[in-house]
Enzyme design. Structure first.
Site, short mmCIF file in Angstrom:
data_model
loop_
_atom_site.label_atom_id
_atom_site.label_comp_id
_atom_site.label_asym_id
_atom_site.label_seq_id
_atom_site.Cartn_x
_atom_site.Cartn_y
_atom_site.Cartn_z
N HIS A 37 0.84 -1.21 0.00
CA HIS A 37 0.00 0.00 0.00
C HIS A 37 0.87 1.25 0.00
O HIS A 37 0.62 2.21 -0.72
CB HIS A 37 -0.87 0.05 1.26
CG HIS A 37 -1.85 -1.08 1.40
ND1 HIS A 37 -1.74 -2.02 2.39
CD2 HIS A 37 -2.96 -1.39 0.70
CE1 HIS A 37 -2.75 -2.87 2.29
NE2 HIS A 37 -3.50 -2.52 1.28
N GLY A 147 -2.44 -1.66 -7.31
CA GLY A 147 -1.30 -2.58 -7.33
C GLY A 147 -1.50 -3.69 -8.36
O GLY A 147 -2.60 -4.22 -8.52
N MET A 184 3.10 -9.09 -0.62
CA MET A 184 2.52 -8.57 0.62
C MET A 184 1.01 -8.49 0.48
O MET A 184 0.50 -8.14 -0.59
CB MET A 184 3.09 -7.19 0.92
CG MET A 184 4.53 -7.26 1.31
SD MET A 184 5.07 -5.70 1.98
CE MET A 184 6.78 -6.11 2.28
N SER A 186 -2.70 -7.96 3.18
CA SER A 186 -3.27 -7.86 4.53
C SER A 186 -3.63 -9.25 5.04
O SER A 186 -3.60 -9.51 6.24
CB SER A 186 -4.50 -6.97 4.52
OG SER A 186 -4.18 -5.73 3.92
#
Ligand code: AMP
Length: 284
Positions: A37, A147, A184, A186
């Protein structure tokens, strides 16, 4: 950094910036922020006068058996990170303000939404396209940052923007990975230590397939076997939802990786669904 919770106030603020000829860069997120992020935020910071980030865990894009209520939330920590990164406005609306009583409109992107993740998450991309359209209408940015990790999402958002004549530039930023290549996410927070180690197999499968394409193996069947073999060799991978070779624009599965293509994977590890992808092309 100003924190705004009310869509009308956010919209007025954006209108004010536009009146003063300030460029607005927008980074939509669901929070539980990580370096992926923050790389979007840094790019937005470098390219715009004003940076708006949003945190909104969008109920519309979660299926009934998915992790909406468990989804990691850390508003104070996230706000601090965004403040440190020089974000001007954090827009974090409450769900009833986004979807008030009587809300009835949604954005459906036919075809593109049914492929890859769409086949396993019915309604997901309708929820994504609807919330992103709303967020773009509210924050009215010149540029919005997404992303590559969620590649299908970027293709769908570009389609919406084009089809609905929205005057915003969609900027896609590279995937940020951990040291072992794991993208990556969450959702990586859900993984046990053993699952976290096992999850490196996703990046390994994509890298091997990309290498194979470069060394002249272009039959998708062989590439699928290669990726599937690597993924299934990891005992903690309980299900490979898809692993294949796609046209990066149409998201159609292709038979031969004889041009720029997309390798994409979705697996279940433990109870966690993880995705990643890689662009690849044969050596000329
Ligand atoms: P999310 O909070 O998962 O909805 O993601 C918000 C934005 O961050 C989306 O545009 C994602 O594609 C992007 N993003 C998530 N993970 C990564 C990553 N590892 N690298 C780059 N962008 C990412």
């Amino acid at each position: 950094m100003e924190i705004i919770r009310i869509p009308r106030i956010m919209q007025d603020r954006a209108g004010g910036y536009r009146l003063h000829a300030k460029s607005i860069g927008f980074v939509p997120t669901m929070g539980a922020l990580h370096e992926g992020h923050m790389s979007l935020v840094r790019t937005a910071r470098a390219e715009n006068d004003i940076v708006v980030a949003s945190i909104f865990v969008n109920p519309l894009q979660f299926g009934p058996s998915e992790d909406f209520s468990l989804y990691p939330r850390d508003f104070e920590g996230d706000a601090q990170e965004l403040r440190n990164a020089g974000v001007d406005i954090l827009f974090s609306p409450d769900a009833p303000l986004m979807y008030p009583k009587g809300f009835a409109t949604s954005i459906a992107v036919e075809g593109l939404s049914e492929r890859l993740c769409g086949a396993y998450r019915p309604g997901h991309f309708r929820g994504v396209a609807t919330v992103v359209t709303k967020l773009l209408n509210i924050t009215n940015p010149h540029r919005a940052y997404f992303g590559q990790k969620d590649f299908q999402q970027t293709v769908i958002i570009r389609r919406v923007v084009k089809d609905l004549d929205m005057a915003v530039e969609i900027v896609v930023c590279p995937t940020v990975g951990e040291e072992d290549g794991l993208a990556m996410s969450s959702r990586n927070r859900y993984l046990s230590e053993a699952e976290r180690k096992a999850a490196a197999v996703i990046y390994r499968s994509l890298s091997e397939a990309s290498g194979a394409i470069q060394s002249g193996i272009i039959k998708s069947e062989r590439l699928r076997d290669l990726m599937g073999g690597i993924l299934r060799s990891e005992p903690l991978v309980s299900h490979v939802q898809y692993c294949s070779v796609y046209d990066p624009e149409t998201l159609d599965e292709i038979d031969r990786a004889d041009r720029e293509c997309l390798l994409a994977v979705a697996v279940i590890i433990g109870k966690t669904r993880l995705i990643d992808n890689m662009r690849a092309r044969p050596r000329r």
